[in-house]
Design a protein around this motif. Sequence first.
Motif, PDB file in Angstrom:
ATOM      1  N   VAL A 106      47.592  -8.180  68.619  1.00 14.31           N
ATOM      2  CA  VAL A 106      47.269  -8.033  67.197  1.00 14.31           C
ATOM      3  C   VAL A 106      47.461  -9.363  66.472  1.00 14.31           C
ATOM      4  O   VAL A 106      46.616  -9.789  65.661  1.00 14.31           O
ATOM      5  CB  VAL A 106      48.130  -6.929  66.563  1.00 14.31           C
ATOM      6  N   ALA A 107      48.573 -10.048  66.774  1.00  9.41           N
ATOM      7  CA  ALA A 107      48.831 -11.338  66.129  1.00  9.41           C
ATOM      8  C   ALA A 107      47.753 -12.356  66.491  1.00  9.41           C
ATOM      9  O   ALA A 107      47.299 -13.137  65.631  1.00  9.41           O
ATOM     10  CB  ALA A 107      50.205 -11.855  66.543  1.00  9.41           C
ATOM     11  N   ARG A 108      47.304 -12.336  67.746  1.00 10.90           N
ATOM     12  CA  ARG A 108      46.262 -13.278  68.160  1.00 10.90           C
ATOM     13  C   ARG A 108      44.935 -12.968  67.475  1.00 10.90           C
ATOM     14  O   ARG A 108      44.209 -13.885  67.064  1.00 10.90           O
ATOM     15  CB  ARG A 108      46.107 -13.245  69.674  1.00 10.90           C
ATOM     16  N   LEU A 109      44.597 -11.682  67.378  1.00 12.92           N
ATOM     17  CA  LEU A 109      43.363 -11.311  66.691  1.00 12.92           C
ATOM     18  C   LEU A 109      43.369 -11.814  65.247  1.00 12.92           C
ATOM     19  O   LEU A 109      42.348 -12.271  64.731  1.00 12.92           O
ATOM     20  CB  LEU A 109      43.177  -9.794  66.734  1.00 12.92           C
ATOM     21  N   ARG A 110      44.515 -11.722  64.603  1.00 16.02           N
ATOM     22  CA  ARG A 110      44.605 -12.206  63.220  1.00 16.02           C
ATOM     23  C   ARG A 110      44.387 -13.715  63.148  1.00 16.02           C
ATOM     24  O   ARG A 110      43.836 -14.222  62.169  1.00 16.02           O
ATOM     25  CB  ARG A 110      45.975 -11.850  62.645  1.00 16.02           C
ATOM     26  N   ARG A 111      44.790 -14.431  64.189  1.00 14.28           N
ATOM     27  CA  ARG A 111      44.627 -15.888  64.183  1.00 14.28           C
ATOM     28  C   ARG A 111      43.212 -16.308  64.557  1.00 14.28           C
ATOM     29  O   ARG A 111      42.674 -17.261  63.990  1.00 14.28           O
ATOM     30  CB  ARG A 111      45.612 -16.532  65.170  1.00 14.28           C
ATOM     31  N   GLU A 112      42.597 -15.603  65.507  1.00 18.01           N
ATOM     32  CA  GLU A 112      41.389 -16.127  66.136  1.00 18.01           C
ATOM     33  C   GLU A 112      40.109 -15.347  65.861  1.00 18.01           C
ATOM     34  O   GLU A 112      39.014 -15.858  66.125  1.00 18.01           O
ATOM     35  CB  GLU A 112      41.620 -16.210  67.651  1.00 18.01           C
ATOM     36  N   CYS A 113      40.188 -14.116  65.378  1.00 23.42           N
ATOM     37  CA  CYS A 113      38.981 -13.322  65.144  1.00 23.42           C
ATOM     38  C   CYS A 113      38.605 -13.358  63.657  1.00 23.42           C
ATOM     39  O   CYS A 113      39.403 -12.945  62.805  1.00 23.42           O
ATOM     40  CB  CYS A 113      39.201 -11.880  65.591  1.00 23.42           C
ATOM     41  N   PRO A 114      37.405 -13.844  63.332  1.00 25.62           N
ATOM     42  CA  PRO A 114      37.009 -13.927  61.919  1.00 25.62           C
ATOM     43  C   PRO A 114      37.076 -12.581  61.201  1.00 25.62           C
ATOM     44  O   PRO A 114      37.501 -12.503  60.033  1.00 25.62           O
ATOM     45  CB  PRO A 114      35.570 -14.459  61.985  1.00 25.62           C
ATOM     46  N   TRP A 115      36.630 -11.495  61.875  1.00 24.70           N
ATOM     47  CA  TRP A 115      36.642 -10.186  61.215  1.00 24.70           C
ATOM     48  C   TRP A 115      38.067  -9.722  60.951  1.00 24.70           C
ATOM     49  O   TRP A 115      38.381  -9.256  59.857  1.00 24.70           O
ATOM     50  CB  TRP A 115      35.912  -9.166  62.075  1.00 24.70           C
ATOM     51  N   ASP A 116      38.929  -9.869  61.950  1.00 25.73           N
ATOM     52  CA  ASP A 116      40.316  -9.427  61.782  1.00 25.73           C
ATOM     53  C   ASP A 116      41.045 -10.259  60.737  1.00 25.73           C
ATOM     54  O   ASP A 116      41.909  -9.745  60.023  1.00 25.73           O
ATOM     55  CB  ASP A 116      41.059  -9.482  63.119  1.00 25.73           C
ATOM     56  N   ARG A 117      40.699 -11.544  60.629  1.00 26.42           N
ATOM     57  CA  ARG A 117      41.344 -12.386  59.614  1.00 26.42           C
ATOM     58  C   ARG A 117      41.004 -11.927  58.205  1.00 26.42           C
ATOM     59  O   ARG A 117      41.774 -12.137  57.273  1.00 26.42           O
ATOM     60  CB  ARG A 117      40.924 -13.853  59.793  1.00 26.42           C
ATOM     61  N   GLU A 118      39.834 -11.307  58.036  1.00 26.10           N
ATOM     62  CA  GLU A 118      39.408 -10.878  56.700  1.00 26.10           C
ATOM     63  C   GLU A 118      40.042  -9.552  56.263  1.00 26.10           C
ATOM     64  O   GLU A 118      39.936  -9.187  55.089  1.00 26.10           O
ATOM     65  CB  GLU A 118      37.888 -10.725  56.666  1.00 26.10           C
ATOM     66  N   GLN A 119      40.670  -8.831  57.185  1.00 24.14           N
ATOM     67  CA  GLN A 119      41.194  -7.515  56.840  1.00 24.14           C
ATOM     68  C   GLN A 119      42.434  -7.620  55.962  1.00 24.14           C
ATOM     69  O   GLN A 119      43.171  -8.606  55.991  1.00 24.14           O
ATOM     70  CB  GLN A 119      41.503  -6.714  58.105  1.00 24.14           C
ATOM     71  N   SER A 120      42.644  -6.560  55.170  1.00 24.17           N
ATOM     72  CA  SER A 120      43.795  -6.485  54.270  1.00 24.17           C
ATOM     73  C   SER A 120      44.415  -5.100  54.383  1.00 24.17           C
ATOM     74  O   SER A 120      43.861  -4.201  55.023  1.00 24.17           O
ATOM     75  CB  SER A 120      43.357  -6.732  52.821  1.00 24.17           C
ATOM     76  N   LEU A 121      45.557  -4.942  53.751  1.00 25.70           N
ATOM     77  CA  LEU A 121      46.175  -3.616  53.729  1.00 25.70           C
ATOM     78  C   LEU A 121      45.209  -2.590  53.156  1.00 25.70           C
ATOM     79  O   LEU A 121      45.107  -1.469  53.656  1.00 25.70           O
ATOM     80  CB  LEU A 121      47.465  -3.647  52.899  1.00 25.70           C
ATOM     81  N   GLU A 122      44.491  -2.983  52.114  1.00 26.97           N
ATOM     82  CA  GLU A 122      43.569  -2.058  51.455  1.00 26.97           C
ATOM     83  C   GLU A 122      42.383  -1.714  52.351  1.00 26.97           C
ATOM     84  O   GLU A 122      41.951  -0.563  52.424  1.00 26.97           O
ATOM     85  CB  GLU A 122      43.086  -2.655  50.135  1.00 26.97           C
ATOM     86  N   SER A 123      41.832  -2.718  53.055  1.00 29.25           N
ATOM     87  CA  SER A 123      40.646  -2.464  53.870  1.00 29.25           C
ATOM     88  C   SER A 123      40.961  -1.598  55.083  1.00 29.25           C
ATOM     89  O   SER A 123      40.070  -0.939  55.627  1.00 29.25           O
ATOM     90  CB  SER A 123      40.021  -3.785  54.323  1.00 29.25           C
ATOM     91  N   LEU A 124      42.212  -1.596  55.522  1.00 25.48           N
ATOM     92  CA  LEU A 124      42.582  -0.825  56.711  1.00 25.48           C
ATOM     93  C   LEU A 124      42.831   0.642  56.410  1.00 25.48           C
ATOM     94  O   LEU A 124      42.976   1.447  57.338  1.00 25.48           O
ATOM     95  CB  LEU A 124      43.826  -1.428  57.369  1.00 25.48           C
ATOM     96  N   ARG A 125      42.872   1.002  55.138  1.00 22.84           N
ATOM     97  CA  ARG A 125      43.164   2.400  54.811  1.00 22.84           C
ATOM     98  C   ARG A 125      42.146   3.347  55.417  1.00 22.84           C
ATOM     99  O   ARG A 125      42.500   4.395  55.964  1.00 22.84           O
ATOM    100  CB  ARG A 125      43.210   2.590  53.288  1.00 22.84           C
ATOM    101  N   THR A 126      40.864   2.996  55.325  1.00 26.04           N
ATOM    102  CA  THR A 126      39.818   3.868  55.861  1.00 26.04           C
ATOM    103  C   THR A 126      39.963   4.035  57.364  1.00 26.04           C
ATOM    104  O   THR A 126      39.853   5.149  57.892  1.00 26.04           O
ATOM    105  CB  THR A 126      38.436   3.291  55.536  1.00 26.04           C
ATOM    106  N   TYR A 127      40.239   2.934  58.063  1.00 23.57           N
ATOM    107  CA  TYR A 127      40.368   3.003  59.523  1.00 23.57           C
ATOM    108  C   TYR A 127      41.597   3.820  59.924  1.00 23.57           C
ATOM    109  O   TYR A 127      41.561   4.573  60.905  1.00 23.57           O
ATOM    110  CB  TYR A 127      40.443   1.597  60.111  1.00 23.57           C
TER     111      TYR A 127
END
Length: 257
Positions: free
Chosen positions: A12-33
Amino acid sequence: MSEAVDRLIALVARLRRECPWDREQSLESLRTYLLEETYEVLAAIDERASEPLRDELGDLLFQILFLAQLASERGWFAIDEVARRITEKMIERHPHVFGESPAAGSAEEVKDAWERRKRRQAGAPPEDPLGTLPAALPALAAAYRQTLRAGDLGFDWERDADVVAKIEEELAEWRAAEQSGDSAAEAGEIGDLLLSVVNLARRRKIDPEGALRQANRRFRQRFAEVARRSRESGRDVSDTPMRELDRYWEEAKKKNL
């Protein structure tokens, strides 16, 4: 933590560093998922199959770890703190297991004691005994939880038959509202009717959310069969006489669909 969980946390930490889509996510955007994955877990439980449940729990765990990662990046807390706090909470709320209190006599007594401790810890004002219930609960879940809490406090029907009579009373009141042409009153009576049905489910120890999910599943399966039979007759459902649709439906029921 286990090696597998540690690997997932690192992923998860690596995805936040290296994946453009994952870097754009926020607490608010993850609510739906988070909500979607929760319902996928519920669907897997309904299937009573081990592999779908295993996979859906993995998807839900990923969302939880992702949220914890975002919180850590904000300097709020890390996943270790989440685990520590919930461990402390569970130990505190199970004194019959971890403390010096005597062993609980029954599951019902444990539940009652649990609810009392939750209310004390939350500090809900005495004038609002339902104040600790989550405000964001879906309406059906909220209806079940608030009537359950009220029942625990002694505000309940004496017999199941009394609840059935209340359902019939609410149905009669809806008919009167419908005949009056007052749409607001009609909506209110439909709400009261639904609440009364939830009360009956609670008293019969039936989870209304689970019961409705099962009813939805049966409806989808049966309606799919109705649509298939209509296509076999060379027509769409919308072009098939209601008489035939009813026959297809009853035949689908007989197949236990």
